[in-house]
Design a protein around this motif. Structure first.
Motif, mmCIF file in Angstrom:
data_model
loop_
_atom_site.group_PDB
_atom_site.id
_atom_site.type_symbol
_atom_site.label_atom_id
_atom_site.label_comp_id
_atom_site.label_asym_id
_atom_site.label_seq_id
_atom_site.Cartn_x
_atom_site.Cartn_y
_atom_site.Cartn_z
ATOM 1 N N ILE A 27 13.655 -3.994 2.105
ATOM 2 C CA ILE A 27 14.395 -2.925 1.799
ATOM 3 C C ILE A 27 12.657 -2.661 1.596
ATOM 4 O O ILE A 27 12.245 -1.100 1.947
ATOM 5 N N LEU A 28 11.807 -2.521 0.907
ATOM 6 C CA LEU A 28 10.188 -2.093 1.483
ATOM 7 C C LEU A 28 9.039 -1.980 2.476
ATOM 8 O O LEU A 28 8.200 -0.641 2.411
ATOM 9 N N SER A 29 10.272 -2.585 2.776
ATOM 10 C CA SER A 29 9.093 -2.173 4.508
ATOM 11 C C SER A 29 9.749 -0.877 4.603
ATOM 12 O O SER A 29 9.203 -0.250 5.056
ATOM 13 N N LEU A 30 11.096 -1.251 4.809
ATOM 14 C CA LEU A 30 11.850 0.229 4.983
ATOM 15 C C LEU A 30 10.821 1.625 4.084
ATOM 16 O O LEU A 30 10.938 2.955 5.042
ATOM 17 N N TYR A 31 10.597 1.324 3.540
ATOM 18 C CA TYR A 31 10.798 2.213 2.165
ATOM 19 C C TYR A 31 8.849 2.741 1.987
ATOM 20 O O TYR A 31 9.006 3.901 2.319
ATOM 21 N N GLY A 32 8.305 2.264 2.596
ATOM 22 C CA GLY A 32 6.944 1.941 3.033
ATOM 23 C C GLY A 32 6.453 3.370 4.202
ATOM 24 O O GLY A 32 5.471 3.410 4.025
ATOM 25 N N ARG A 33 7.469 2.918 5.119
ATOM 26 C CA ARG A 33 8.186 3.668 6.424
ATOM 27 C C ARG A 33 8.221 5.465 6.446
ATOM 28 O O ARG A 33 7.187 5.834 6.765
ATOM 29 N N MET A 34 9.023 5.538 5.452
ATOM 30 C CA MET A 34 8.806 6.442 4.809
ATOM 31 C C MET A 34 8.278 7.098 3.355
ATOM 32 O O MET A 34 8.234 8.059 4.089
ATOM 33 N N VAL A 35 8.024 6.205 3.267
ATOM 34 C CA VAL A 35 6.777 7.342 2.317
ATOM 35 C C VAL A 35 5.702 7.314 3.349
ATOM 36 O O VAL A 35 5.504 8.586 3.253
ATOM 37 N N ALA A 36 5.145 7.103 4.269
ATOM 38 C CA ALA A 36 4.139 7.214 5.140
ATOM 39 C C ALA A 36 4.290 8.594 6.070
ATOM 40 O O ALA A 36 3.967 9.733 6.208
ATOM 41 N N ALA A 37 5.848 8.259 5.936
ATOM 42 C CA ALA A 37 6.192 9.821 6.951
ATOM 43 C C ALA A 37 6.504 10.902 6.466
ATOM 44 O O ALA A 37 6.446 11.838 6.501
ATOM 45 N N GLY A 38 6.583 10.497 4.667
ATOM 46 C CA GLY A 38 6.293 11.495 4.094
ATOM 47 C C GLY A 38 8.182 12.175 3.700
ATOM 48 O O GLY A 38 7.833 13.142 2.901
ATOM 49 N N GLU A 39 9.105 11.297 3.792
ATOM 50 C CA GLU A 39 9.838 11.628 3.520
ATOM 51 C C GLU A 39 10.831 11.058 1.850
ATOM 52 O O GLU A 39 11.804 11.780 0.906
ATOM 53 N N TRP A 40 9.995 10.012 1.614
ATOM 54 C CA TRP A 40 10.353 9.937 0.192
ATOM 55 C C TRP A 40 9.179 9.339 -0.183
ATOM 56 O O TRP A 40 7.721 9.076 0.111
ATOM 57 N N ARG A 41 9.489 9.029 -1.663
ATOM 58 C CA ARG A 41 8.598 9.062 -2.830
ATOM 59 C C ARG A 41 8.094 8.186 -4.373
ATOM 60 O O ARG A 41 7.405 8.250 -4.655
ATOM 61 N N ASP A 42 9.299 7.687 -4.415
ATOM 62 C CA ASP A 42 10.109 6.915 -5.358
ATOM 63 C C ASP A 42 10.891 6.185 -5.709
ATOM 64 O O ASP A 42 11.954 6.537 -4.063
#
Length: 113
Positions: A27-42
């Motif tokens: 889950i955190l691997s996907l989360y990190g990629r989405m944060v890097a893409a600017g889609e998710w923040r928290d």
């Protein structure tokens, strides 16, 4: 001083559902990629009696964009993992966490393009 005893409604033998380390890694691997893409923040994690929930937010003060749920009682039926959208609609459910999370990875591909 009096002891308050157990919390109302709690059973001493009751355990909480939680994500295992390997599940959190996925889950955190996907989360990190989405944060890097600017889609998710928290994000937030809730471990309850029948379900563990990983909530994903665009902004901290909002309702979650997505919830990744683990419900072990559904393991023998439609699968213990589910991705649920902001409106409560089940986007994907299944037995394999990586397969279920693919519904969110498609959104990453669109965000990067």
């Amino acid at each position: 001083m009096q002891s308050l005893g157990p919390i109302a409604g709690a059973h001493p033998s009751t355990t909480q559902v939680a994500f295992q380390r390997t599940e959190l890694g996925v889950i955190l691997s996907l989360y990190g990629r989405m944060v890097a893409a600017g889609e998710w923040r928290d994000y937030g994690i809730s471990c309850l009696r029948e379900v563990a929930v990983f909530s994903i937010f665009r902004r901290t003060a909002e309702h979650p964009l997505y919830r990744i749920e683990k419900r072990p009682k559904l393991q023998g039926k439609q699968g213990q993992y589910a991705v649920i959208g902001m409106d409560g609609q089940v986007l994907k459910r299944g037995h394999d966490l990586k397969t279920v999370l693919r519904v969110l990875e498609r959104k990453l591909i669109r965000a990067v393009e």
